[in-house]
Scaffold this motif. Sequence first.
Motif, PDB file in Angstrom:
ATOM      1  N   HIS A 115      13.289  -3.010  -2.705  1.00 17.50           N
ATOM      2  CA  HIS A 115      13.276  -1.588  -3.038  1.00 17.50           C
ATOM      3  C   HIS A 115      12.623  -0.849  -1.863  1.00 17.50           C
ATOM      4  O   HIS A 115      11.504  -1.175  -1.470  1.00 17.50           O
ATOM      5  CB  HIS A 115      12.519  -1.344  -4.338  1.00 17.50           C
ATOM      6  N   ALA A 177       5.387   8.120  -5.984  1.00 14.66           N
ATOM      7  CA  ALA A 177       5.632   6.681  -6.061  1.00 14.66           C
ATOM      8  C   ALA A 177       4.354   5.900  -6.346  1.00 14.66           C
ATOM      9  O   ALA A 177       4.399   4.820  -6.947  1.00 14.66           O
ATOM     10  CB  ALA A 177       6.269   6.192  -4.753  1.00 14.66           C
ATOM     11  N   ARG A 180       3.460   4.371  -9.651  1.00 13.35           N
ATOM     12  CA  ARG A 180       3.995   3.045  -9.981  1.00 13.35           C
ATOM     13  C   ARG A 180       3.550   2.083  -8.887  1.00 13.35           C
ATOM     14  O   ARG A 180       4.343   1.676  -8.030  1.00 13.35           O
ATOM     15  CB  ARG A 180       5.532   3.090 -10.065  1.00 13.35           C
ATOM     16  N   SER A 183       5.438  -0.932  -6.328  1.00 13.98           N
ATOM     17  CA  SER A 183       6.851  -0.919  -6.726  1.00 13.98           C
ATOM     18  C   SER A 183       7.823  -0.981  -5.550  1.00 13.98           C
ATOM     19  O   SER A 183       9.023  -1.129  -5.756  1.00 13.98           O
ATOM     20  CB  SER A 183       7.145   0.342  -7.541  1.00 13.98           C
ATOM     21  N   ILE A 184       7.314  -0.875  -4.326  1.00 13.52           N
ATOM     22  CA  ILE A 184       8.179  -0.755  -3.153  1.00 13.52           C
ATOM     23  C   ILE A 184       7.941  -1.927  -2.195  1.00 13.52           C
ATOM     24  O   ILE A 184       6.795  -2.305  -1.938  1.00 13.52           O
ATOM     25  CB  ILE A 184       7.929   0.587  -2.429  1.00 13.52           C
ATOM     26  N   ASP A 185       9.036  -2.460  -1.663  1.00 14.17           N
ATOM     27  CA  ASP A 185       8.960  -3.570  -0.707  1.00 14.17           C
ATOM     28  C   ASP A 185       8.884  -3.097   0.738  1.00 14.17           C
ATOM     29  O   ASP A 185       8.301  -3.774   1.586  1.00 14.17           O
ATOM     30  CB  ASP A 185      10.195  -4.460  -0.852  1.00 14.17           C
ATOM     31  N   VAL A 208       1.619   2.163  -2.707  1.00 18.87           N
ATOM     32  CA  VAL A 208       3.030   2.097  -3.090  1.00 18.87           C
ATOM     33  C   VAL A 208       3.593   0.689  -2.913  1.00 18.87           C
ATOM     34  O   VAL A 208       4.444   0.239  -3.689  1.00 18.87           O
ATOM     35  CB  VAL A 208       3.829   3.117  -2.240  1.00 18.87           C
ATOM     36  N   ARG A 210       4.218  -3.336  -2.694  1.00 18.74           N
ATOM     37  CA  ARG A 210       3.888  -4.568  -3.402  1.00 18.74           C
ATOM     38  C   ARG A 210       3.098  -5.473  -2.465  1.00 18.74           C
ATOM     39  O   ARG A 210       3.052  -5.258  -1.242  1.00 18.74           O
ATOM     40  CB  ARG A 210       5.163  -5.286  -3.834  1.00 18.74           C
TER      41      ARG A 210
END
Length: 252
Positions: A115, A177, A180, A183-185, A208, A210
């Motif tokens: 993501h 973002a 959460r 949540s972001i790669d 943001v 992971r």
Amino acid sequence: MGRSSLSLSAIEKRLRSQAQSPHAEPDAAEAGAKGVAHPAKFAPGGRASAAGTGKKPGQAPARAAGQVRIVGGQWRRRLLPVAAGPGVPPGLRPTPDRVRETLFNWLGQDLGGWHCIDLCAGTGALGLEAASRGAASVLLVEQHAALVRQLRELKELLGADAVQVRQGDALAVLHEAARRPGSIDLVLLDPPFDADWYAKALQAALPVLRAGGYLYLEAGREWTSEELAGLGWQRWRHLKAGQVHAHLLQPA
């Protein structure tokens, strides 16, 4: 926002006409990166001659001015138009081919399941490259309406279902973002070189990502390991290509 008045057939027609232009030259940043001193020579009909370019049949097509090429993945070698004219910010600077190729060599060629957020998406070169390589979702964030329109047209042209386009502010999207966490790669950060909010964006991006995620930072100068460490980042890779400094970072 409503569908642009520019149809997909018009985009494709423009792509064909640009690809056949006898005046194609590499962009300045890529020329600096690759050491290109002279434009390619073209044979009659607009095709690049083997003598002029050193290219063999089957290699990537010559790119006309005002185009960006996707380097790898399912849309490899696809030529896409770069917006120009009213409403387009001056100095629009797509990330050079060489830099994108190096970045995705660092990351690995397959981004399946990743993501991604492409902040200051501009031409979309970085985010569309990630989508081409299998990313599960790519959010293209851009402030300028003319660029947002073209990004949406390119999404339709490519059939890029994993891509979303949002008109908005990069920092605001990062703060949203962060609700959460993890949540972001991959965050792609390529603001105008004269932007004064690099540090703010780097700090806002930390929550943001992971665990094990990456941030790509493109700038007009090198960011040292020491100053990045002060913002909570470790520098994993760095490349200078012409005026571009490309950095791949991970949370410290």
